[in-house]
Scaffold this motif. Structure first.
Motif, PDB file in Angstrom:
ATOM      1  N   VAL A  71       0.862  -1.181   0.000  1.00  0.00           N
ATOM      2  CA  VAL A  71       0.000   0.000   0.000  1.00  0.00           C
ATOM      3  C   VAL A  71       0.897   1.229   0.000  1.00  0.00           C
ATOM      4  O   VAL A  71       1.795   1.353   0.840  1.00  0.00           O
ATOM      5  N   ILE A  72       0.654   2.133  -0.938  1.00  0.00           N
ATOM      6  CA  ILE A  72       1.380   3.401  -0.987  1.00  0.00           C
ATOM      7  C   ILE A  72       0.423   4.516  -0.600  1.00  0.00           C
ATOM      8  O   ILE A  72      -0.606   4.717  -1.257  1.00  0.00           O
ATOM      9  N   ILE A  73       0.719   5.207   0.494  1.00  0.00           N
ATOM     10  CA  ILE A  73      -0.078   6.356   0.907  1.00  0.00           C
ATOM     11  C   ILE A  73       0.535   7.588   0.260  1.00  0.00           C
ATOM     12  O   ILE A  73       1.614   8.037   0.637  1.00  0.00           O
ATOM     13  N   ALA A  74      -0.143   8.123  -0.742  1.00  0.00           N
ATOM     14  CA  ALA A  74       0.389   9.238  -1.525  1.00  0.00           C
ATOM     15  C   ALA A  74      -0.459  10.499  -1.375  1.00  0.00           C
ATOM     16  O   ALA A  74      -0.375  11.405  -2.208  1.00  0.00           O
ATOM     17  N   SER A  75      -1.252  10.567  -0.319  1.00  0.00           N
ATOM     18  CA  SER A  75      -2.061  11.752  -0.068  1.00  0.00           C
ATOM     19  C   SER A  75      -1.189  12.885   0.448  1.00  0.00           C
ATOM     20  O   SER A  75      -0.002  12.705   0.741  1.00  0.00           O
ATOM     21  N   LYS A  76      -1.772  14.072   0.586  1.00  0.00           N
ATOM     22  CA  LYS A  76      -1.074  15.175   1.230  1.00  0.00           C
ATOM     23  C   LYS A  76      -0.849  14.849   2.705  1.00  0.00           C
ATOM     24  O   LYS A  76      -1.548  14.012   3.292  1.00  0.00           O
ATOM     25  N   ALA A  77       0.110  15.524   3.320  1.00  0.00           N
ATOM     26  CA  ALA A  77       0.517  15.190   4.680  1.00  0.00           C
ATOM     27  C   ALA A  77      -0.639  15.268   5.673  1.00  0.00           C
ATOM     28  O   ALA A  77      -0.793  14.386   6.530  1.00  0.00           O
TER      29      ALA A  77
END
Length: 310
Positions: A71-77
């Motif tokens: 799983v890659i979490i690529a949302s804004k911080a």
């Protein structure tokens, strides 16, 4: 590898396009309905430094009920913790979670959501990514992707994940000192995020401008000084040369904070320039340059009416 990307904005779309082009089973989840529909109908159009390609992906507005390898979490911080909680149905016993955001602080929120033992922190440098329209991502560069264990994730798992990125054309490597990795990227971020946003100039234009280049360099130098005061083992000895080399790779790029402001969205400035002042307080120091830049960005954001994160 079976990969899920949560947060398919500009950077997430670049990851998805390149990873998907190498035969990985890539599914993406995002709230921007038009982007999801365009990818579901025609695939993702990726242009820029990696070439021009159309990539078939599985695109969803909601997380599907299936287990993935990565799983890659690529949302804004600011949204990383919520994105990680959304990803829980995708987790199996051996699933690795890689969270990639600008700045400092968001990985702690992700660890609380998915477990520290499976978490890796990633840093992506000099991509200059954007979304010209739904279903189309563009990037100006792709200097490096580095990843390190947040806590106890094993070396073998990190190397396996890095190998998948390398196969997709990324300059990807696992690293041992994740704190130094984060700070060396953060020094570059603070040099351009607020200065570009406030001036309306691209990275290269900030570097060349007589007035704003001094502000950019002062922000970077201050961040470097705070990192050293915090005991971070930086390999950077000259912060100005460091950020100039970074900027020279993406002179036409607009930082993500600037892109957010162009669309009237609240940015992640608290995790970038704003993080320097917070870290300074932990070692009884002050960071007036970055604190002032943060305040100016947030004053502008006070008139925004939405915090959407596309």
């Amino acid at each position: 590898m079976k990969i899920a990307i949560i947060g398919c904005g500009a950077m997430g779309s670049v990851y998805a396009g390149l990873l998907g082009s190498r035969g990985n089973d890539v599914l993406v989840v995002d709230h921007w309905a038009e982007h999801i529909q365009a990818m579901a109908d025609k695939g993702l159009h990726l242009t820029g430094a990696s070439g021009d390609r159309q990539v078939t992906l599985r695109a969803y507005s909601d997380v599907p009920q299936e287990t993935v390898d990565l799983v890659i979490i690529a949302s804004k911080a600011a949204q990383a913790g919520a994105a990680a909680r959304q990803a829980r149905p995708l987790l199996g016993p051996s699933t690795v979670v890689l969270t990639i955001q600008n700045g400092l602080g968001s990985a702690d929120d992700v660890a609380q959501a998915v477990g520290a033992e499976r978490l890796a922190i990633g840093i992506a440098a000099a991509f200059g990514a954007s979304l010209p329209q739904a279903g189309h991502a563009h990037h100006n560069g792709m200097a490096a992707v580095r990843m390190g264990a947040y806590a106890t994730l094993g070396t073998a798992s990190l190397e396996r994940v890095a190998a998948v990125w390398q196969d997709a054309g990324f300059n990807a490597e696992p690293v041992q000192d994740v704190a130094a990795m984060q700070w060396e990227k953060l020094i570059c971020n603070v040099a351009y995020s607020a200065p570009c946003t406030l001036s309306g100039l691209t990275v290269g234009q900030v570097m060349a401008d007589t007035h704003i280049s001094g502000v950019s360099q002062a922000a970077a130098t201050e961040a470097w000084q705070i990192a050293r005061a915090r005991g971070i083992a930086l390999s950077v000895t000259d912060p100005i040369a460091h950020v100039q080399a970074f900027g020279a790779r993406i002179p036409d790029a607009k930082p993500s904070v600037m892109l957010d402001h162009e669309r009237g969205r609240i940015s992640e400035i608290d995790y970038i320039n704003g993080a320097i002042a917070k870290e300074a307080g932990k070692c009884s120091k002050a960071a007036p340059v970055n604190a002032t830049l943060t305040a100016l960005v947030k004053q502008r954001e006070s008139s925004f009416t939405t915090a959407r994160t596309r």
